[in-house]
Write a protein that holds these residues in place. Sequence first.
Motif, PDB file in Angstrom:
ATOM      1  N   SER A  81       4.751   4.099   5.806  1.00 24.24           N
ATOM      2  CA  SER A  81       5.993   3.849   5.081  1.00 24.24           C
ATOM      3  C   SER A  81       7.163   4.533   5.791  1.00 24.24           C
ATOM      4  CB  SER A  81       5.868   4.387   3.655  1.00 24.24           C
ATOM      5  OG  SER A  81       7.127   4.438   3.025  1.00 24.24           O
ATOM      6  N   THR A  82       8.276   3.840   5.847  1.00 22.16           N
ATOM      7  CA  THR A  82       9.471   4.421   6.478  1.00 22.16           C
ATOM      8  C   THR A  82      10.356   5.162   5.477  1.00 22.16           C
ATOM      9  OG1 THR A  82      10.616   2.301   6.221  1.00 22.16           O
ATOM     10  CG2 THR A  82       9.567   2.736   8.345  1.00 22.16           C
ATOM     11  N   ASN A  83       9.944   5.199   4.224  1.00 17.74           N
ATOM     12  CA  ASN A  83      10.692   5.950   3.218  1.00 17.74           C
ATOM     13  C   ASN A  83      10.176   7.386   3.245  1.00 17.74           C
ATOM     14  OD1 ASN A  83      11.853   7.058   0.911  1.00 17.74           O
ATOM     15  ND2 ASN A  83      11.873   5.083  -0.145  1.00 17.74           N
ATOM     16  N   HIS A  84      10.901   8.277   3.899  1.00 20.47           N
ATOM     17  CA  HIS A  84      10.432   9.634   4.137  1.00 20.47           C
ATOM     18  C   HIS A  84      10.836  10.613   3.031  1.00 20.47           C
ATOM     19  CE1 HIS A  84       9.015   8.358   8.010  1.00 20.47           C
ATOM     20  NE2 HIS A  84      10.233   7.978   8.391  1.00 20.47           N
ATOM     21  N   ASP A  85      11.385  10.099   1.933  1.00 22.59           N
ATOM     22  CA  ASP A  85      11.743  10.982   0.818  1.00 22.59           C
ATOM     23  C   ASP A  85      10.518  11.380  -0.005  1.00 22.59           C
ATOM     24  OD1 ASP A  85      14.390  10.901   1.494  1.00 22.59           O
ATOM     25  OD2 ASP A  85      14.832   9.187   0.176  1.00 22.59           O
ATOM     26  N   PHE A  86       9.420  10.662   0.185  1.00 25.75           N
ATOM     27  CA  PHE A  86       8.211  10.958  -0.572  1.00 25.75           C
ATOM     28  C   PHE A  86       6.990  10.483   0.208  1.00 25.75           C
ATOM     29  CE2 PHE A  86      10.648   7.378  -2.402  1.00 25.75           C
ATOM     30  CZ  PHE A  86       9.923   6.328  -1.857  1.00 25.75           C
ATOM     31  N   ILE A  87       5.843  10.883  -0.251  1.00 23.76           N
ATOM     32  CA  ILE A  87       4.588  10.485   0.384  1.00 23.76           C
ATOM     33  C   ILE A  87       3.997   9.323  -0.396  1.00 23.76           C
ATOM     34  CG2 ILE A  87       2.258  11.196   1.010  1.00 23.76           C
ATOM     35  CD1 ILE A  87       3.323  14.045   1.292  1.00 23.76           C
ATOM     36  N   SER A  88       3.862   8.195   0.245  1.00 22.82           N
ATOM     37  CA  SER A  88       3.368   6.998  -0.435  1.00 22.82           C
ATOM     38  C   SER A  88       1.868   7.070  -0.661  1.00 22.82           C
ATOM     39  CB  SER A  88       3.696   5.755   0.398  1.00 22.82           C
ATOM     40  OG  SER A  88       3.118   4.613  -0.202  1.00 22.82           O
ATOM     41  N   GLN A  89       1.451   6.584  -1.810  1.00 21.48           N
ATOM     42  CA  GLN A  89       0.029   6.532  -2.160  1.00 21.48           C
ATOM     43  C   GLN A  89      -0.447   5.081  -2.300  1.00 21.48           C
ATOM     44  OE1 GLN A  89      -1.879   9.440  -2.412  1.00 21.48           O
ATOM     45  NE2 GLN A  89      -0.006  10.291  -1.564  1.00 21.48           N
ATOM     46  N   LYS A  90       0.220   4.149  -1.628  1.00 22.45           N
ATOM     47  CA  LYS A  90      -0.165   2.756  -1.755  1.00 22.45           C
ATOM     48  C   LYS A  90      -0.071   2.055  -0.397  1.00 22.45           C
ATOM     49  CE  LYS A  90       4.512   1.567  -3.344  1.00 22.45           C
ATOM     50  NZ  LYS A  90       5.325   1.038  -4.461  1.00 22.45           N
ATOM     51  N   LEU A 112       7.812  -9.048   7.836  1.00 23.98           N
ATOM     52  CA  LEU A 112       7.326  -8.818   6.482  1.00 23.98           C
ATOM     53  C   LEU A 112       6.768  -7.401   6.345  1.00 23.98           C
ATOM     54  CD1 LEU A 112       6.717  -9.936   3.670  1.00 23.98           C
ATOM     55  CD2 LEU A 112       4.567 -10.855   4.576  1.00 23.98           C
ATOM     56  N   ALA A 113       6.094  -6.920   7.391  1.00 29.52           N
ATOM     57  CA  ALA A 113       5.569  -5.548   7.372  1.00 29.52           C
ATOM     58  C   ALA A 113       6.705  -4.539   7.239  1.00 29.52           C
ATOM     59  CB  ALA A 113       4.760  -5.286   8.636  1.00 29.52           C
ATOM     60  N   LYS A 114       7.825  -4.807   7.901  1.00 27.68           N
ATOM     61  CA  LYS A 114       8.968  -3.883   7.814  1.00 27.68           C
ATOM     62  C   LYS A 114       9.501  -3.815   6.383  1.00 27.68           C
ATOM     63  CE  LYS A 114      13.467  -2.763   9.818  1.00 27.68           C
ATOM     64  NZ  LYS A 114      13.081  -1.405  10.223  1.00 27.68           N
ATOM     65  N   ARG A 115       9.572  -4.954   5.707  1.00 27.26           N
ATOM     66  CA  ARG A 115      10.057  -4.943   4.328  1.00 27.26           C
ATOM     67  C   ARG A 115       9.119  -4.133   3.440  1.00 27.26           C
ATOM     68  NH1 ARG A 115      12.954  -7.965   0.358  1.00 27.26           N
ATOM     69  NH2 ARG A 115      12.911  -6.570  -1.445  1.00 27.26           N
ATOM     70  N   PHE A 116       7.818  -4.328   3.597  1.00 24.91           N
ATOM     71  CA  PHE A 116       6.855  -3.541   2.823  1.00 24.91           C
ATOM     72  C   PHE A 116       7.023  -2.050   3.119  1.00 24.91           C
ATOM     73  CE2 PHE A 116       4.103  -7.347   2.064  1.00 24.91           C
ATOM     74  CZ  PHE A 116       3.905  -7.153   0.703  1.00 24.91           C
ATOM     75  N   SER A 117       7.186  -1.721   4.396  1.00 23.28           N
ATOM     76  CA  SER A 117       7.311  -0.327   4.795  1.00 23.28           C
ATOM     77  C   SER A 117       8.542   0.331   4.177  1.00 23.28           C
ATOM     78  CB  SER A 117       7.376  -0.239   6.324  1.00 23.28           C
ATOM     79  OG  SER A 117       7.488   1.092   6.750  1.00 23.28           O
ATOM     80  N   THR A 118       9.667  -0.372   4.153  1.00 26.23           N
ATOM     81  CA  THR A 118      10.881   0.184   3.566  1.00 26.23           C
ATOM     82  C   THR A 118      10.776   0.295   2.046  1.00 26.23           C
ATOM     83  OG1 THR A 118      11.924  -2.011   3.462  1.00 26.23           O
ATOM     84  CG2 THR A 118      12.333  -0.689   5.431  1.00 26.23           C
ATOM     85  N   GLU A 119       9.887  -0.492   1.451  1.00 26.56           N
ATOM     86  CA  GLU A 119       9.683  -0.442  -0.001  1.00 26.56           C
ATOM     87  C   GLU A 119       8.692   0.649  -0.414  1.00 26.56           C
ATOM     88  OE1 GLU A 119      11.116  -2.084  -2.436  1.00 26.56           O
ATOM     89  OE2 GLU A 119      12.360  -3.424  -1.219  1.00 26.56           O
ATOM     90  N   GLY A 120       8.200   1.414   0.571  1.00 25.52           N
ATOM     91  CA  GLY A 120       7.314   2.528   0.248  1.00 25.52           C
ATOM     92  C   GLY A 120       5.840   2.237   0.407  1.00 25.52           C
ATOM     93  N   PHE A 121       5.486   1.125   1.035  1.00 23.96           N
ATOM     94  CA  PHE A 121       4.085   0.799   1.288  1.00 23.96           C
ATOM     95  C   PHE A 121       3.697   1.184   2.717  1.00 23.96           C
ATOM     96  CE2 PHE A 121       5.087  -2.123  -2.127  1.00 23.96           C
ATOM     97  CZ  PHE A 121       3.909  -2.205  -2.864  1.00 23.96           C
ATOM     98  N   HIS A 122       2.497   1.726   2.865  1.00 21.88           N
ATOM     99  CA  HIS A 122       1.882   1.749   4.180  1.00 21.88           C
ATOM    100  C   HIS A 122       1.353   0.337   4.440  1.00 21.88           C
ATOM    101  CE1 HIS A 122       2.151   6.081   4.090  1.00 21.88           C
ATOM    102  NE2 HIS A 122       1.374   6.156   3.019  1.00 21.88           N
ATOM    103  N   VAL A 123       1.330  -0.069   5.698  1.00 22.33           N
ATOM    104  CA  VAL A 123       0.855  -1.409   6.052  1.00 22.33           C
ATOM    105  C   VAL A 123      -0.270  -1.290   7.067  1.00 22.33           C
ATOM    106  CG1 VAL A 123       1.473  -3.643   7.052  1.00 22.33           C
ATOM    107  CG2 VAL A 123       3.139  -2.414   5.630  1.00 22.33           C
TER     108      VAL A 123
END
Length: 319
Positions: A81-90, A112-123
Amino acid sequence: MRSIFILTKDQRRALLLDVLIVFLVLIIVVTGVSVYTGYKVMNPMKLAILQLPSKYDLEYENVTFPNIYDDVRLKGWWIPSTNHDFISQKAVIFSHSYGDNRENMPIDTLKLAKRFSTEGFHVFMYDFRNSGESEKSYTTIGAKERTDLMSAIQYVKETKGIHNIALIGWSMGAATSIIVGSESDDVKAVIADSPFADLEEYTKKNFTYWTGLPNPIGKYMIDIAENVFLDLDLKEVKPYVAAKAYKDKGLMLIHSKKDGAISYKESEQIYHNAPNAELWITKKGGHIRNYKHQKKAYEDRIIHFIGKYIKDDYRFDRA
Protein backbone atom coordinates in the motif's frame (compact mmCIF):
# COMPACT_ATOMS: atom_id res chain seq x y z
CA MET A 1 -32.27 -53.47 -70.17
CA ARG A 2 -31.20 -52.84 -66.55
CA SER A 3 -27.92 -54.37 -65.40
CA ILE A 4 -27.84 -56.03 -62.00
CA PHE A 5 -24.50 -56.10 -60.20
CA ILE A 6 -24.03 -58.93 -57.75
CA LEU A 7 -20.86 -58.88 -55.71
CA THR A 8 -19.03 -62.08 -55.22
CA LYS A 9 -18.05 -63.24 -51.74
CA ASP A 10 -14.47 -62.07 -52.30
CA GLN A 11 -15.66 -58.67 -53.54
CA ARG A 12 -17.87 -58.22 -50.48
CA ARG A 13 -14.94 -59.03 -48.23
CA ALA A 14 -12.73 -56.57 -50.10
CA LEU A 15 -15.39 -53.83 -49.85
CA LEU A 16 -15.86 -54.44 -46.14
CA LEU A 17 -12.11 -54.31 -45.65
CA ASP A 18 -11.94 -51.00 -47.53
CA VAL A 19 -14.72 -49.55 -45.37
CA LEU A 20 -12.97 -50.69 -42.19
CA ILE A 21 -9.68 -49.19 -43.33
CA VAL A 22 -11.34 -45.85 -44.13
CA PHE A 23 -13.09 -45.89 -40.73
CA LEU A 24 -9.83 -46.74 -38.95
CA VAL A 25 -8.00 -43.96 -40.76
CA LEU A 26 -10.72 -41.49 -39.75
CA ILE A 27 -10.44 -42.60 -36.11
CA ILE A 28 -6.67 -42.19 -36.20
CA VAL A 29 -6.93 -38.76 -37.82
CA VAL A 30 -9.57 -37.50 -35.38
CA THR A 31 -7.65 -38.91 -32.42
CA GLY A 32 -4.44 -37.31 -33.65
CA VAL A 33 -6.16 -33.95 -34.15
CA SER A 34 -7.71 -34.27 -30.68
CA VAL A 35 -4.36 -34.90 -29.03
CA TYR A 36 -2.74 -32.05 -30.98
CA THR A 37 -5.62 -29.68 -30.15
CA GLY A 38 -5.41 -30.60 -26.46
CA TYR A 39 -1.67 -30.07 -26.50
CA LYS A 40 -1.99 -26.64 -28.12
CA VAL A 41 -4.71 -25.54 -25.70
CA MET A 42 -2.60 -26.64 -22.73
CA ASN A 43 0.53 -24.97 -24.09
CA PRO A 44 -0.35 -21.41 -25.13
CA MET A 45 2.53 -19.16 -26.12
CA LYS A 46 3.99 -17.44 -23.06
CA LEU A 47 3.82 -13.65 -23.28
CA ALA A 48 6.61 -11.46 -21.99
CA ILE A 49 6.07 -8.97 -19.19
CA LEU A 50 6.42 -5.55 -20.79
CA GLN A 51 6.03 -3.10 -17.88
CA LEU A 52 7.10 -2.98 -14.25
CA PRO A 53 5.17 -1.45 -11.33
CA SER A 54 7.81 1.28 -11.16
CA LYS A 55 6.25 2.82 -14.28
CA TYR A 56 3.38 3.87 -11.98
CA ASP A 57 5.71 4.90 -9.12
CA LEU A 58 4.81 1.78 -7.21
CA GLU A 59 7.23 0.08 -4.86
CA TYR A 60 7.33 -3.66 -5.43
CA GLU A 61 9.07 -6.86 -4.46
CA ASN A 62 9.85 -9.65 -6.92
CA VAL A 63 8.45 -12.85 -5.45
CA THR A 64 9.07 -16.53 -6.16
CA PHE A 65 6.87 -19.01 -4.34
CA PRO A 66 6.03 -22.71 -4.78
CA ASN A 67 2.70 -24.28 -5.58
CA ILE A 68 2.00 -26.03 -2.29
CA TYR A 69 0.56 -29.09 -4.05
CA ASP A 70 2.97 -29.91 -6.89
CA ASP A 71 5.91 -27.53 -6.27
CA VAL A 72 5.64 -25.67 -9.59
CA ARG A 73 7.63 -22.46 -9.14
CA LEU A 74 5.47 -19.35 -9.51
CA LYS A 75 6.53 -15.71 -9.94
CA GLY A 76 4.83 -12.50 -8.93
CA TRP A 77 5.00 -9.00 -7.49
CA TRP A 78 4.14 -7.89 -3.98
CA ILE A 79 3.04 -4.25 -4.19
CA PRO A 80 2.56 -2.66 -0.76
CA SER A 81 0.00 0.00 0.00
CA THR A 82 1.22 3.50 -0.82
CA ASN A 83 -0.78 5.02 2.04
CA HIS A 84 2.00 5.37 4.61
CA ASP A 85 -0.15 6.95 7.33
CA PHE A 86 -1.07 3.49 8.61
CA ILE A 87 -0.25 -0.18 8.25
CA SER A 88 -2.72 -1.95 6.00
CA GLN A 89 -4.17 -5.28 7.06
CA LYS A 90 -5.86 -6.12 3.76
CA ALA A 91 -4.74 -7.35 0.34
CA VAL A 92 -6.18 -8.05 -3.09
CA ILE A 93 -4.83 -10.85 -5.31
CA PHE A 94 -5.01 -10.51 -9.11
CA SER A 95 -5.52 -13.59 -11.33
CA HIS A 96 -5.01 -13.10 -15.07
CA SER A 97 -6.79 -14.58 -18.08
CA TYR A 98 -5.87 -17.57 -20.26
CA GLY A 99 -2.80 -16.99 -22.42
CA ASP A 100 -1.89 -13.73 -20.65
CA ASN A 101 0.18 -12.88 -17.57
CA ARG A 102 0.03 -10.64 -14.50
CA GLU A 103 0.80 -7.50 -16.54
CA ASN A 104 0.31 -8.30 -20.22
CA MET A 105 -3.47 -8.34 -20.65
CA PRO A 106 -6.03 -6.44 -22.78
CA ILE A 107 -6.43 -4.07 -19.82
CA ASP A 108 -3.89 -2.10 -17.78
CA THR A 109 -3.67 -4.20 -14.63
CA LEU A 110 -0.89 -2.06 -13.15
CA LYS A 111 -3.09 1.04 -13.34
CA LEU A 112 -5.77 -0.85 -11.41
CA ALA A 113 -3.12 -2.04 -8.93
CA LYS A 114 -2.11 1.58 -8.32
CA ARG A 115 -5.69 2.54 -7.46
CA PHE A 116 -5.95 -0.35 -4.99
CA SER A 117 -2.59 0.60 -3.49
CA THR A 118 -3.62 4.23 -2.94
CA GLU A 119 -6.86 3.01 -1.33
CA GLY A 120 -4.86 1.17 1.34
CA PHE A 121 -4.68 -2.32 -0.16
CA HIS A 122 -1.58 -4.39 -0.62
CA VAL A 123 -1.64 -5.97 -4.08
CA PHE A 124 -0.30 -9.37 -5.06
CA MET A 125 0.03 -9.98 -8.80
CA TYR A 126 1.33 -13.36 -9.97
CA ASP A 127 1.61 -15.53 -13.07
CA PHE A 128 -0.29 -18.80 -13.30
CA ARG A 129 1.78 -21.85 -14.21
CA ASN A 130 2.97 -21.84 -17.81
CA SER A 131 2.45 -18.07 -18.01
CA GLY A 132 4.69 -15.02 -17.77
CA GLU A 133 7.75 -15.84 -15.69
CA SER A 134 6.30 -18.84 -13.84
CA GLU A 135 7.59 -22.34 -14.43
CA LYS A 136 6.50 -24.22 -17.54
CA SER A 137 3.72 -26.73 -16.92
CA TYR A 138 0.49 -27.67 -18.66
CA THR A 139 -2.18 -24.95 -18.60
CA THR A 140 -5.38 -26.61 -17.36
CA ILE A 141 -7.86 -23.70 -17.61
CA GLY A 142 -8.66 -23.69 -13.91
CA ALA A 143 -8.00 -27.20 -12.60
CA LYS A 144 -4.36 -26.80 -11.55
CA GLU A 145 -4.58 -22.99 -11.61
CA ARG A 146 -6.88 -23.37 -8.60
CA THR A 147 -3.90 -24.66 -6.62
CA ASP A 148 -1.72 -21.82 -7.92
CA LEU A 149 -4.17 -19.29 -6.48
CA MET A 150 -4.48 -21.21 -3.22
CA SER A 151 -0.68 -21.10 -2.99
CA ALA A 152 -0.74 -17.33 -3.61
CA ILE A 153 -3.18 -16.94 -0.72
CA GLN A 154 -0.91 -19.08 1.47
CA TYR A 155 2.04 -16.86 0.58
CA VAL A 156 0.16 -13.67 1.48
CA LYS A 157 -0.98 -15.19 4.79
CA GLU A 158 2.28 -16.74 5.94
CA THR A 159 4.86 -14.33 4.52
CA LYS A 160 2.98 -11.04 4.78
CA GLY A 161 0.68 -11.82 7.72
CA ILE A 162 -2.47 -10.68 5.91
CA HIS A 163 -5.74 -12.56 6.47
CA ASN A 164 -8.29 -10.15 5.01
CA ILE A 165 -8.06 -10.98 1.34
CA ALA A 166 -10.07 -10.10 -1.76
CA LEU A 167 -9.65 -11.78 -5.13
CA ILE A 168 -10.08 -10.27 -8.57
CA GLY A 169 -9.77 -12.28 -11.77
CA TRP A 170 -10.50 -12.15 -15.47
CA SER A 171 -11.87 -14.98 -17.66
CA MET A 172 -9.98 -18.13 -16.57
CA GLY A 173 -8.70 -16.16 -13.58
CA ALA A 174 -12.25 -15.10 -12.74
CA ALA A 175 -13.55 -18.67 -12.81
CA THR A 176 -10.59 -19.81 -10.71
CA SER A 177 -11.16 -16.99 -8.20
CA ILE A 178 -14.81 -17.98 -7.74
CA ILE A 179 -13.86 -21.58 -6.99
CA VAL A 180 -11.00 -20.72 -4.63
CA GLY A 181 -13.00 -17.98 -2.93
CA SER A 182 -15.67 -20.54 -2.06
CA GLU A 183 -13.03 -22.73 -0.36
CA SER A 184 -10.83 -20.25 1.53
CA ASP A 185 -11.90 -18.72 4.83
CA ASP A 186 -9.38 -15.93 4.31
CA VAL A 187 -11.13 -14.68 1.17
CA LYS A 188 -13.85 -12.19 2.07
CA ALA A 189 -14.86 -10.99 -1.40
CA VAL A 190 -14.37 -11.94 -5.05
CA ILE A 191 -14.59 -9.82 -8.21
CA ALA A 192 -15.06 -12.06 -11.27
CA ASP A 193 -14.81 -10.32 -14.65
CA SER A 194 -16.06 -12.39 -17.63
CA PRO A 195 -16.02 -15.92 -16.15
CA PHE A 196 -17.43 -19.10 -17.65
CA ALA A 197 -19.96 -21.03 -15.54
CA ASP A 198 -19.02 -24.64 -16.34
CA LEU A 199 -15.80 -25.38 -18.24
CA GLU A 200 -16.99 -28.70 -19.65
CA GLU A 201 -20.26 -27.30 -21.02
CA TYR A 202 -18.66 -24.06 -22.16
CA THR A 203 -15.98 -25.94 -24.10
CA LYS A 204 -18.51 -28.12 -25.88
CA LYS A 205 -20.63 -25.13 -26.90
CA ASN A 206 -17.68 -22.99 -27.98
CA PHE A 207 -15.37 -25.61 -29.45
CA THR A 208 -15.44 -23.97 -32.89
CA TYR A 209 -14.58 -20.52 -31.46
CA TRP A 210 -11.35 -21.77 -29.88
CA THR A 211 -10.23 -24.44 -32.36
CA GLY A 212 -11.88 -23.66 -35.71
CA LEU A 213 -13.21 -27.24 -35.76
CA PRO A 214 -16.93 -28.23 -35.88
CA ASN A 215 -18.75 -28.28 -32.53
CA PRO A 216 -20.31 -31.77 -33.10
CA ILE A 217 -16.94 -33.49 -32.86
CA GLY A 218 -15.95 -31.44 -29.83
CA LYS A 219 -17.15 -33.92 -27.20
CA TYR A 220 -15.21 -36.80 -28.75
CA MET A 221 -12.07 -34.70 -29.05
CA ILE A 222 -12.38 -33.45 -25.47
CA ASP A 223 -12.75 -37.01 -24.16
CA ILE A 224 -9.64 -38.08 -26.08
CA ALA A 225 -7.64 -35.08 -24.90
CA GLU A 226 -8.65 -35.63 -21.26
CA ASN A 227 -7.55 -39.27 -21.42
CA VAL A 228 -4.19 -38.37 -22.94
CA PHE A 229 -3.46 -35.34 -20.74
CA LEU A 230 -4.19 -36.63 -17.26
CA ASP A 231 -4.00 -33.13 -15.76
CA LEU A 232 -6.93 -31.95 -17.89
CA ASP A 233 -10.28 -32.67 -16.26
CA LEU A 234 -12.92 -30.20 -17.32
CA LYS A 235 -15.48 -31.62 -14.89
CA GLU A 236 -13.50 -30.14 -11.97
CA VAL A 237 -14.03 -26.54 -13.04
CA LYS A 238 -17.61 -25.48 -12.29
CA PRO A 239 -17.83 -21.93 -10.92
CA TYR A 240 -21.65 -21.99 -10.92
CA VAL A 241 -21.51 -24.83 -8.36
CA ALA A 242 -18.90 -23.01 -6.25
CA ALA A 243 -21.14 -19.91 -6.27
CA LYS A 244 -23.60 -21.72 -3.99
CA ALA A 245 -21.13 -21.27 -1.12
CA TYR A 246 -21.33 -17.47 -1.27
CA LYS A 247 -23.56 -16.73 1.69
CA ASP A 248 -21.53 -14.61 4.09
CA LYS A 249 -18.85 -13.43 1.66
CA GLY A 250 -19.26 -11.24 -1.41
CA LEU A 251 -19.26 -12.17 -5.08
CA MET A 252 -19.41 -9.52 -7.79
CA LEU A 253 -19.78 -10.60 -11.42
CA ILE A 254 -18.88 -8.25 -14.29
CA HIS A 255 -19.60 -9.08 -17.91
CA SER A 256 -20.10 -7.26 -21.19
CA LYS A 257 -23.06 -7.91 -23.46
CA LYS A 258 -20.59 -7.60 -26.33
CA ASP A 259 -18.33 -10.38 -25.09
CA GLY A 260 -17.77 -12.64 -28.11
CA ALA A 261 -15.57 -15.18 -26.31
CA ILE A 262 -17.66 -15.94 -23.21
CA SER A 263 -21.32 -14.95 -23.23
CA TYR A 264 -22.62 -12.74 -20.43
CA LYS A 265 -25.20 -15.49 -19.87
CA GLU A 266 -22.40 -17.50 -18.21
CA SER A 267 -22.21 -14.85 -15.48
CA GLU A 268 -25.99 -14.81 -15.23
CA GLN A 269 -25.94 -18.56 -14.59
CA ILE A 270 -23.39 -18.12 -11.81
CA TYR A 271 -25.38 -15.21 -10.36
CA HIS A 272 -28.60 -17.23 -10.18
CA ASN A 273 -26.79 -19.95 -8.22
CA ALA A 274 -25.21 -17.61 -5.67
CA PRO A 275 -27.13 -16.73 -2.47
CA ASN A 276 -25.18 -13.47 -2.15
CA ALA A 277 -23.92 -11.84 -5.35
CA GLU A 278 -24.07 -8.71 -7.47
CA LEU A 279 -24.19 -8.70 -11.27
CA TRP A 280 -22.97 -5.82 -13.41
CA ILE A 281 -23.69 -6.28 -17.12
CA THR A 282 -21.97 -3.60 -19.18
CA LYS A 283 -22.85 -2.38 -22.65
CA LYS A 284 -19.28 -1.74 -23.77
CA GLY A 285 -16.14 -3.76 -23.54
CA GLY A 286 -15.92 -7.10 -25.22
CA HIS A 287 -14.06 -9.95 -23.56
CA ILE A 288 -12.22 -8.76 -20.40
CA ARG A 289 -12.19 -5.18 -21.67
CA ASN A 290 -14.71 -3.69 -19.25
CA TYR A 291 -12.02 -1.81 -17.32
CA LYS A 292 -10.54 -0.42 -20.53
CA HIS A 293 -13.78 1.38 -21.43
CA GLN A 294 -14.82 2.72 -18.01
CA LYS A 295 -11.80 2.92 -15.72
CA LYS A 296 -13.12 5.30 -13.07
CA ALA A 297 -16.54 3.66 -12.73
CA TYR A 298 -14.92 0.22 -12.68
CA GLU A 299 -12.43 1.16 -9.94
CA ASP A 300 -15.01 2.96 -7.80
CA ARG A 301 -17.55 0.18 -8.05
CA ILE A 302 -15.28 -2.74 -7.19
CA ILE A 303 -13.53 -0.91 -4.34
CA HIS A 304 -16.89 0.05 -2.85
CA PHE A 305 -18.04 -3.57 -3.15
CA ILE A 306 -14.94 -4.99 -1.45
CA GLY A 307 -15.30 -2.37 1.28
CA LYS A 308 -18.59 -3.93 2.33
CA TYR A 309 -16.80 -7.16 3.22
CA ILE A 310 -13.33 -5.98 4.27
CA LYS A 311 -13.54 -3.13 6.72
CA ASP A 312 -10.65 -0.77 7.32
CA ASP A 313 -8.71 -2.62 9.99
CA TYR A 314 -5.64 -0.50 10.48
CA ARG A 315 -3.30 0.14 13.33
CA PHE A 316 -1.57 3.52 13.08
CA ASP A 317 2.15 3.54 12.65
CA ARG A 318 3.45 6.20 15.04
CA ALA A 319 7.10 5.26 14.71
